[in-house]
Design a protein around this motif. Structure first.
Motif, short mmCIF file in Angstrom:
data_model
loop_
_atom_site.label_atom_id
_atom_site.label_comp_id
_atom_site.label_asym_id
_atom_site.label_seq_id
_atom_site.Cartn_x
_atom_site.Cartn_y
_atom_site.Cartn_z
N UNK A 31 0.98 -1.03 -0.03
CA UNK A 31 0.13 -0.03 -0.03
C UNK A 31 0.87 1.28 0.03
N UNK A 32 0.43 2.09 -0.38
CA UNK A 32 0.95 3.78 -0.48
C UNK A 32 0.38 4.28 1.05
N UNK A 33 1.42 4.87 1.89
CA UNK A 33 1.16 5.53 3.00
C UNK A 33 1.54 6.76 2.95
N UNK A 34 0.83 8.02 3.30
CA UNK A 34 1.30 9.13 3.49
C UNK A 34 1.20 9.71 5.01
N UNK A 35 2.22 10.00 5.64
CA UNK A 35 2.06 10.36 7.14
C UNK A 35 2.30 11.79 7.16
N UNK A 36 1.30 12.52 7.77
CA UNK A 36 0.98 13.88 7.71
C UNK A 36 0.85 14.34 9.18
N UNK A 37 1.36 15.77 9.33
CA UNK A 37 1.03 16.40 10.79
C UNK A 37 0.61 18.14 10.34
N UNK A 38 -0.17 18.40 10.99
CA UNK A 38 -0.57 19.80 10.83
C UNK A 38 0.65 20.64 11.03
N UNK A 39 0.71 21.69 10.23
CA UNK A 39 1.86 22.71 10.56
C UNK A 39 3.15 22.23 9.92
N UNK A 40 3.26 20.82 9.53
CA UNK A 40 4.57 20.38 9.12
C UNK A 40 4.43 20.18 7.53
N UNK A 41 5.66 19.77 7.07
CA UNK A 41 5.78 19.60 5.54
C UNK A 41 6.57 18.08 5.44
N UNK A 42 6.39 17.61 4.18
CA UNK A 42 7.09 16.35 3.83
C UNK A 42 8.71 16.49 4.31
N UNK A 43 9.21 15.62 4.58
CA UNK A 43 10.49 15.63 5.11
C UNK A 43 10.75 16.23 6.60
N UNK A 44 9.92 16.97 7.29
CA UNK A 44 10.01 17.43 8.60
C UNK A 44 9.84 16.05 9.20
N UNK A 45 9.97 16.15 10.60
CA UNK A 45 9.96 14.96 11.60
C UNK A 45 9.04 15.20 12.68
N UNK A 46 8.51 14.45 13.55
CA UNK A 46 7.87 14.26 14.56
C UNK A 46 8.64 13.64 15.75
N UNK A 47 8.55 13.99 16.97
CA UNK A 47 9.08 13.19 17.97
C UNK A 47 8.14 12.13 18.39
N UNK A 48 8.65 10.91 18.51
CA UNK A 48 7.99 9.78 19.12
C UNK A 48 7.79 9.61 20.63
N UNK A 49 7.17 9.05 21.22
CA UNK A 49 7.29 8.76 22.56
C UNK A 49 6.85 7.11 22.70
N UNK A 50 7.91 6.71 23.76
CA UNK A 50 7.77 5.03 23.80
C UNK A 50 6.81 5.01 25.06
N UNK A 51 5.77 4.12 24.93
CA UNK A 51 5.06 4.06 26.15
C UNK A 51 4.96 2.45 26.36
N UNK A 52 5.26 2.20 27.76
CA UNK A 52 5.30 0.75 28.06
C UNK A 52 4.68 0.35 29.33
N UNK A 53 4.49 -0.84 29.58
CA UNK A 53 3.52 -1.40 30.55
C UNK A 53 4.46 -2.00 31.63
N UNK A 54 4.70 -1.32 32.58
CA UNK A 54 5.67 -2.02 33.48
C UNK A 54 5.29 -2.12 34.94
N UNK A 55 4.07 -2.16 35.26
CA UNK A 55 3.53 -2.41 36.34
C UNK A 55 3.03 -1.66 37.28
#
Length: 195
Positions: A31-55
């Motif tokens: 499939x073709x997937x386009x990842x977009x974010x308001x106020x950002x353009x192709x080539x820009x990045x978003x920061x991710x967060x790692x969520x974990x289940x640790x008790x």
């Protein structure tokens, strides 16, 4: 299998696995997937967060990777897309404040196009008012959002690995559900994988 064009809505502190795994998996099957974010353009990045289940009583959160966008939010033409993916993490809680994002969700719902949302992603569905009389699962803290907007809350499994399908809507509580969530989304898309 007909190749589908899929829109993915992301923002800063989107959950790491919930953006990277489905993005790569949907590309992998063709499939073709386009990842977009308001106020950002192709080539820009978003920061991710790692969520974990640790008790603890809720998930933990750590800084993740930078995820590169491959399309520009302001350039998208909704009619060109066959489906929508909404990852979780922190992004949905502020993306839902943007009218342009809500309009996107409303479009896909009104057209009956497949929508996949995971974890906190259903916050966008609730804010767009598209859950009335639909069954939906999500991260447990999103349950009140689902119920208060007329949706029927589906309790996550203890291992957070279940997915739920209601027509064109495929939802899941968190990244441990990726096998079930992505498998069910592929079915709704009409994607067939043979071994």
């Amino acid at each position: 299998m007909a190749k589908k064009k899929i829109l993915m809505l992301v923002g800063d502190y989107v959950e790491d696995y919930e953006v990277m795994v489905p993005f790569q998996m949907l590309l992998m099957v063709g499939h073709e997937v386009h990842a977009v974010c308001p106020d950002k353009q192709a080539g820009d990045t978003v920061v991710t967060a790692i969520h974990d289940f640790e008790g603890e009583q809720t998930y933990s959160e750590k800084r993740g990777h930078n995820f590169q966008l491959n399309a520009t939010f302001n350039d998208i033409e909704l009619e060109e897309y066959d489906a929508l993916v909404i990852p979780g993490g922190r992004a949905p809680e502020y993306l839902r404040l943007k009218p342009s994002v809500i309009e996107i969700v409303e479009h896909f719902d009104a057209e009956g196009k497949p929508i996949a949302a995971i974890c906190h992603g259903p916050q966008l569905l609730a804010s767009a008012g598209v859950l009335a009389d639909k069954e939906c699962t999500a991260y447990p803290s999103v349950g009140p959002d689902v119920a208060s907007t007329g949706g029927r809350w589906i309790e996550p499994s203890a291992d957070m690995d279940n997915a739920h399908v209601d027509g064109n809507l495929v939802t899941a509580p968190a990244w441990p559900a990726h096998p079930a969530w992505i498998r069910e989304f592929l079915k709704v898309l009409g994607t067939k994988i043979t071994l």
